[in-house]
Design an enzyme around this catalytic site. Structure first.
Site: not given
Ligand code: G3P
Length: 217
Positions: A83
């Site tokens: 990634k």
């Molecule tokens: O897949 C990306 C994720 O881990 C980010 O999620 O909720 O931190 O924006 P969030």
């Protein structure tokens, strides 16, 4: 739509994987921090458990170091998907790694133009962050629909991996928008089974069944 689980929590992955709900796993530095586990050790453990791709994220900012990190991560297991962030250095790293046959997930995508660049750089997956756009009063799902349209216009192979999914509605909308994959926290995937009418219907069936005085076993 494929389901990836967005976590480094081994027990949660195992439970969903045993149910056939896991087509892959995504992690990021924040999720590794939350797990409290050693990065490489937990990545290896997850990659051994699931058949699909397991995203492991580089942390360098310059292309040379990023590439070295990516190659190192790819050696952990054949199903590790490297990634990289959607920066110029990330795109360079993506191109080199995908040319060499390594799967790459280009993350932190917030615009159609960024998604176009990821596809041109040969990304296996592009990860647009829905929830973080919604946080800014923007329409995260609109981005998924637009990337879908653009990728279809030019028959790009890069798969859309909807990320930063926070709600069950995000899952439904991502599927309707034609997202190839959605990566969600385990709790969101479990919640997809919930419906108040299912609970109410079950209660009514059980009450009537009790009145029959019968038993199955
Ligand atoms: O897949 C990306 C994720 O881990 C980010 O999620 O909720 O931190 O924006 P969030």
């Amino acid at each position: 739509m494929k389901f990836f689980v967005d976590t480094a929590d081994i027990d949660a992955i195992r439970e969903l994987n045993d149910l056939g709900m896991v087509d892959g796993v995504t992690t990021n530095p924040s999720l590794i921090h939350k797990s409290g586990r050693d990065f490489k050790e937990v990545t290896r453990e997850i990659a051994d458990m699931v058949d699909g791709p397991v995203s492991a994220e580089v942390v360098a900012l310059d292309a040379d170091t990023m590439l070295a990190e990516g190659r190192h991560l790819a050696e952990i297991a054949p199903n590790v998907c490297v990634k990289v962030p959607l920066t110029w250095a990330g795109l360079k790293t993506c191109k080199t790694l995908t040319d060499a046959g390594t799967q790459v997930n280009v993350t932190l995508c917030f615009s159609v133009n960024q998604a176009l660049l990821a596809a041109k750089a040969g990304a296996t997956y592009v990860s647009p962050f829905i929830g973080r756009l919604d946080d800014l009063n923007l329409d995260g799902m609109e981005l998924i629909r637009e990337i879908r349209e653009v990728y279809d216009n030019f028959a790009f192979d890069t798969r859309i991996l909807s990320a930063s999914i926070r709600t069950v509605n995000h899952m439904k909308e991502a599927a309707l928008a034609g997202s190839d994959v959605a990566t969600a926290p385990p709790g969101v995937i479990r919640k997809m089974a919930d419906h108040p009418l299912t609970d109410a219907g079950l209660q009514a069936f059980l009450k009537d069944w009790e009145s029959t005085g019968q038993k199955i076993l």
